[in-house]
Design a protein around this motif. Structure first.
Motif, PDB file in Angstrom:
ATOM      1  N   PRO A  87     -89.712 -65.835 -41.954  1.00  0.00           N
ATOM      2  CA  PRO A  87     -89.628 -65.342 -40.574  1.00  0.00           C
ATOM      3  C   PRO A  87     -88.615 -66.069 -39.699  1.00  0.00           C
ATOM      4  O   PRO A  87     -88.194 -65.535 -38.676  1.00  0.00           O
ATOM      5  N   HIS A  88     -88.206 -67.270 -40.085  1.00  0.00           N
ATOM      6  CA  HIS A  88     -87.214 -67.997 -39.289  1.00  0.00           C
ATOM      7  C   HIS A  88     -86.043 -68.424 -40.171  1.00  0.00           C
ATOM      8  O   HIS A  88     -85.508 -69.526 -40.028  1.00  0.00           O
ATOM      9  N   MET A  89     -85.618 -67.529 -41.055  1.00  0.00           N
ATOM     10  CA  MET A  89     -84.645 -67.900 -42.079  1.00  0.00           C
ATOM     11  C   MET A  89     -83.308 -68.357 -41.505  1.00  0.00           C
ATOM     12  O   MET A  89     -82.602 -69.151 -42.122  1.00  0.00           O
ATOM     13  N   TYR A  90     -82.937 -67.883 -40.331  1.00  0.00           N
ATOM     14  CA  TYR A  90     -81.661 -68.293 -39.740  1.00  0.00           C
ATOM     15  C   TYR A  90     -81.833 -69.350 -38.654  1.00  0.00           C
ATOM     16  O   TYR A  90     -80.865 -69.737 -38.002  1.00  0.00           O
ATOM     17  N   GLY A  91     -83.076 -69.782 -38.451  1.00  0.00           N
ATOM     18  CA  GLY A  91     -83.317 -70.807 -37.439  1.00  0.00           C
ATOM     19  C   GLY A  91     -83.282 -70.245 -36.032  1.00  0.00           C
ATOM     20  O   GLY A  91     -83.186 -69.037 -35.810  1.00  0.00           O
ATOM     21  N   ALA A  92     -83.339 -71.143 -35.059  1.00  0.00           N
ATOM     22  CA  ALA A  92     -83.367 -70.734 -33.654  1.00  0.00           C
ATOM     23  C   ALA A  92     -82.034 -70.942 -32.947  1.00  0.00           C
ATOM     24  O   ALA A  92     -81.814 -70.401 -31.858  1.00  0.00           O
ATOM     25  N   GLU A  93     -81.135 -71.707 -33.552  1.00  0.00           N
ATOM     26  CA  GLU A  93     -79.846 -71.973 -32.902  1.00  0.00           C
ATOM     27  C   GLU A  93     -78.940 -70.752 -32.990  1.00  0.00           C
ATOM     28  O   GLU A  93     -78.905 -70.073 -34.023  1.00  0.00           O
ATOM     29  N   PRO A  94     -78.183 -70.455 -31.950  1.00  0.00           N
ATOM     30  CA  PRO A  94     -77.286 -69.297 -31.992  1.00  0.00           C
ATOM     31  C   PRO A  94     -76.143 -69.510 -32.974  1.00  0.00           C
ATOM     32  O   PRO A  94     -75.748 -70.645 -33.256  1.00  0.00           O
TER      33      PRO A  94
ATOM     34  N   ARG B 129     -65.296 -61.596 -18.819  1.00  0.00           N
ATOM     35  CA  ARG B 129     -65.057 -60.212 -18.419  1.00  0.00           C
ATOM     36  C   ARG B 129     -66.137 -59.706 -17.465  1.00  0.00           C
ATOM     37  O   ARG B 129     -66.203 -58.514 -17.169  1.00  0.00           O
ATOM     38  N   GLY B 130     -66.988 -60.616 -17.005  1.00  0.00           N
ATOM     39  CA  GLY B 130     -68.008 -60.240 -16.024  1.00  0.00           C
ATOM     40  C   GLY B 130     -69.104 -59.347 -16.557  1.00  0.00           C
ATOM     41  O   GLY B 130     -69.722 -58.588 -15.792  1.00  0.00           O
ATOM     42  N   ALA B 131     -69.388 -59.439 -17.860  1.00  0.00           N
ATOM     43  CA  ALA B 131     -70.409 -58.575 -18.470  1.00  0.00           C
ATOM     44  C   ALA B 131     -71.805 -58.952 -17.998  1.00  0.00           C
ATOM     45  O   ALA B 131     -72.109 -60.123 -17.771  1.00  0.00           O
ATOM     46  N   ARG B 132     -72.660 -57.938 -17.900  1.00  0.00           N
ATOM     47  CA  ARG B 132     -74.071 -58.161 -17.550  1.00  0.00           C
ATOM     48  C   ARG B 132     -75.003 -57.554 -18.587  1.00  0.00           C
ATOM     49  O   ARG B 132     -76.010 -58.141 -18.938  1.00  0.00           O
ATOM     50  N   SER B 133     -74.699 -56.348 -19.059  1.00  0.00           N
ATOM     51  CA  SER B 133     -75.553 -55.681 -20.052  1.00  0.00           C
ATOM     52  C   SER B 133     -74.790 -55.542 -21.361  1.00  0.00           C
ATOM     53  O   SER B 133     -73.680 -54.995 -21.400  1.00  0.00           O
ATOM     54  N   VAL B 134     -75.391 -56.045 -22.443  1.00  0.00           N
ATOM     55  CA  VAL B 134     -74.725 -56.034 -23.740  1.00  0.00           C
ATOM     56  C   VAL B 134     -75.712 -55.593 -24.820  1.00  0.00           C
ATOM     57  O   VAL B 134     -76.920 -55.528 -24.590  1.00  0.00           O
ATOM     58  N   VAL B 135     -75.169 -55.323 -25.993  1.00  0.00           N
ATOM     59  CA  VAL B 135     -76.012 -55.003 -27.145  1.00  0.00           C
ATOM     60  C   VAL B 135     -75.628 -55.924 -28.293  1.00  0.00           C
ATOM     61  O   VAL B 135     -74.446 -56.223 -28.492  1.00  0.00           O
ATOM     62  N   GLU B 136     -76.637 -56.395 -29.005  1.00  0.00           N
ATOM     63  CA  GLU B 136     -76.385 -57.023 -30.294  1.00  0.00           C
ATOM     64  C   GLU B 136     -76.835 -56.064 -31.375  1.00  0.00           C
ATOM     65  O   GLU B 136     -78.011 -55.680 -31.435  1.00  0.00           O
ATOM     66  N   LEU B 137     -75.916 -55.682 -32.236  1.00  0.00           N
ATOM     67  CA  LEU B 137     -76.203 -54.786 -33.347  1.00  0.00           C
ATOM     68  C   LEU B 137     -76.585 -55.613 -34.569  1.00  0.00           C
ATOM     69  O   LEU B 137     -75.885 -56.552 -34.938  1.00  0.00           O
ATOM     70  N   GLY B 138     -77.709 -55.269 -35.200  1.00  0.00           N
ATOM     71  CA  GLY B 138     -78.170 -56.044 -36.340  1.00  0.00           C
ATOM     72  C   GLY B 138     -78.730 -57.380 -35.902  1.00  0.00           C
ATOM     73  O   GLY B 138     -78.396 -58.432 -36.445  1.00  0.00           O
ATOM     74  N   ALA B 139     -79.627 -57.354 -34.933  1.00  0.00           N
ATOM     75  CA  ALA B 139     -80.118 -58.582 -34.305  1.00  0.00           C
ATOM     76  C   ALA B 139     -81.073 -59.381 -35.178  1.00  0.00           C
ATOM     77  O   ALA B 139     -81.306 -60.565 -34.931  1.00  0.00           O
ATOM     78  N   GLY B 140     -81.663 -58.749 -36.212  1.00  0.00           N
ATOM     79  CA  GLY B 140     -82.593 -59.468 -37.066  1.00  0.00           C
ATOM     80  C   GLY B 140     -83.775 -60.007 -36.284  1.00  0.00           C
ATOM     81  O   GLY B 140     -84.367 -59.314 -35.464  1.00  0.00           O
TER      82      GLY B 140
ATOM     83  N   GLY C 226     -83.558 -62.321 -34.075  1.00  0.00           N
ATOM     84  CA  GLY C 226     -83.202 -62.478 -32.684  1.00  0.00           C
ATOM     85  C   GLY C 226     -82.610 -63.777 -32.186  1.00  0.00           C
ATOM     86  O   GLY C 226     -82.488 -63.957 -30.981  1.00  0.00           O
ATOM     87  N   ARG C 227     -82.195 -64.669 -33.071  1.00  0.00           N
ATOM     88  CA  ARG C 227     -81.702 -65.951 -32.558  1.00  0.00           C
ATOM     89  C   ARG C 227     -80.527 -65.773 -31.588  1.00  0.00           C
ATOM     90  O   ARG C 227     -80.450 -66.463 -30.564  1.00  0.00           O
ATOM     91  N   ASP C 228     -79.620 -64.835 -31.875  1.00  0.00           N
ATOM     92  CA  ASP C 228     -78.466 -64.633 -31.000  1.00  0.00           C
ATOM     93  C   ASP C 228     -78.831 -63.838 -29.751  1.00  0.00           C
ATOM     94  O   ASP C 228     -78.394 -64.166 -28.647  1.00  0.00           O
ATOM     95  N   ALA C 229     -79.630 -62.794 -29.917  1.00  0.00           N
ATOM     96  CA  ALA C 229     -80.035 -61.980 -28.765  1.00  0.00           C
ATOM     97  C   ALA C 229     -80.796 -62.824 -27.752  1.00  0.00           C
ATOM     98  O   ALA C 229     -80.568 -62.728 -26.533  1.00  0.00           O
ATOM     99  N   LEU C 230     -81.693 -63.670 -28.236  1.00  0.00           N
ATOM    100  CA  LEU C 230     -82.474 -64.529 -27.336  1.00  0.00           C
ATOM    101  C   LEU C 230     -81.575 -65.514 -26.611  1.00  0.00           C
ATOM    102  O   LEU C 230     -81.725 -65.747 -25.403  1.00  0.00           O
TER     103      LEU C 230
END
Length: 222
Positions: free
Chosen positions: A26-33, A47-58, A60-64
């Motif tokens: 369940p934590h195979m990639y760890g918690a670090e981005p 670029r002043g982004a506010r809303s983004v998507v992560e595709l293939g988030a698994g 969630g380490r990067d999305a979080l």
């Protein structure tokens, strides 16, 4: 070229494979981005982004982590198991209001309105078991969903990787090694996917113990 039927069958096999992987680890990639997420956050901020998507988030380490940087993050994946882990982690870290898990198969159109997102990232998703035709369609969907000036940051294993040409060949530069099917990119494919975009960077880097050899690509919608 990988036939559509073969691609669908391989995709279903990989869905089952990832379900088992996330269930066992369940934590195979760890918690670090990932380094790719850190780079994407800088691009998005610039670029002043506010809303983004992560595709293939698994799980969630990067999305979080992106949400912790103040972004509103839609997190898509075709593994319900991974997304359940992501949702639990978001609740635990107080991020459920800014991280939005979405069950989605990358072979299908993205569930976002035209020009509704400021940015997108995909760490290793495009080099999963997707045919070249499906990869082109997915990048087209990302372009559709981004606002003009929106950045897309993605990473892929390339044909200089040690596993390229090894294991079971499925055609279309897809090789399965240790249960993982990978579509290895050549530079011509990267350039083709940047058609109609402003290609900002193709950065070579290494990751993991093999090590895996990847490109990190940054391109901006015109």
């Amino acid at each position: 070229m990988l036939s559509e039927r073969a691609a669908m069958e391989l995709g279903e096999e990989q869905r089952d494979h990832w379900r088992r992987v996330y269930s066992r680890n369940p934590h195979m990639y760890g918690a670090e981005p990932s380094a790719v997420a850190r780079h994407a956050a800088g691009v998005f901020a610039g670029r002043g982004a506010r809303s983004v998507v992560e595709l293939g988030a698994g799980h969630g380490r990067d999305a979080l982590w992106l949400a912790e940087q103040g972004l509103e993050v839609a997190a898509t994946d075709f593994s319900a198991t991974g997304l359940e882990q992501l949702r639990a982690a978001a609740d635990e870290r107080g991020l459920s209001g800014s991280v939005h898990p979405l069950l989605h198969d990358a072979r299908e159109p993205l569930p976002f309105a035209d020009a509704s997102l400021d940015g997108a990232m995909a760490h290793m998703l495009l080099c999963m078991a997707l045919s070249t035709e499906r990869i082109r369609a997915l990048v087209g969907e990302v372009r559709r969903a981004l606002r003009p000036g929106g950045a897309f940051v993605y990473s892929v294993r390339h044909t200089g990787d040690a596993h390229y040409g090894q294991g079971v060949s499925h055609g279309d530069d897809i090789y399965e090694h240790g249960g993982f099917a990978v579509h290895f990119f050549d530079r011509a494919l990267v350039d083709a996917l940047a058609d109609g975009w402003d290609l900002q960077e193709v950065h070579a880097f290494e990751e993991g113990e093999l090590p895996r050899r990847l490109w990190r690509v940054t391109q901006v919608k015109r």
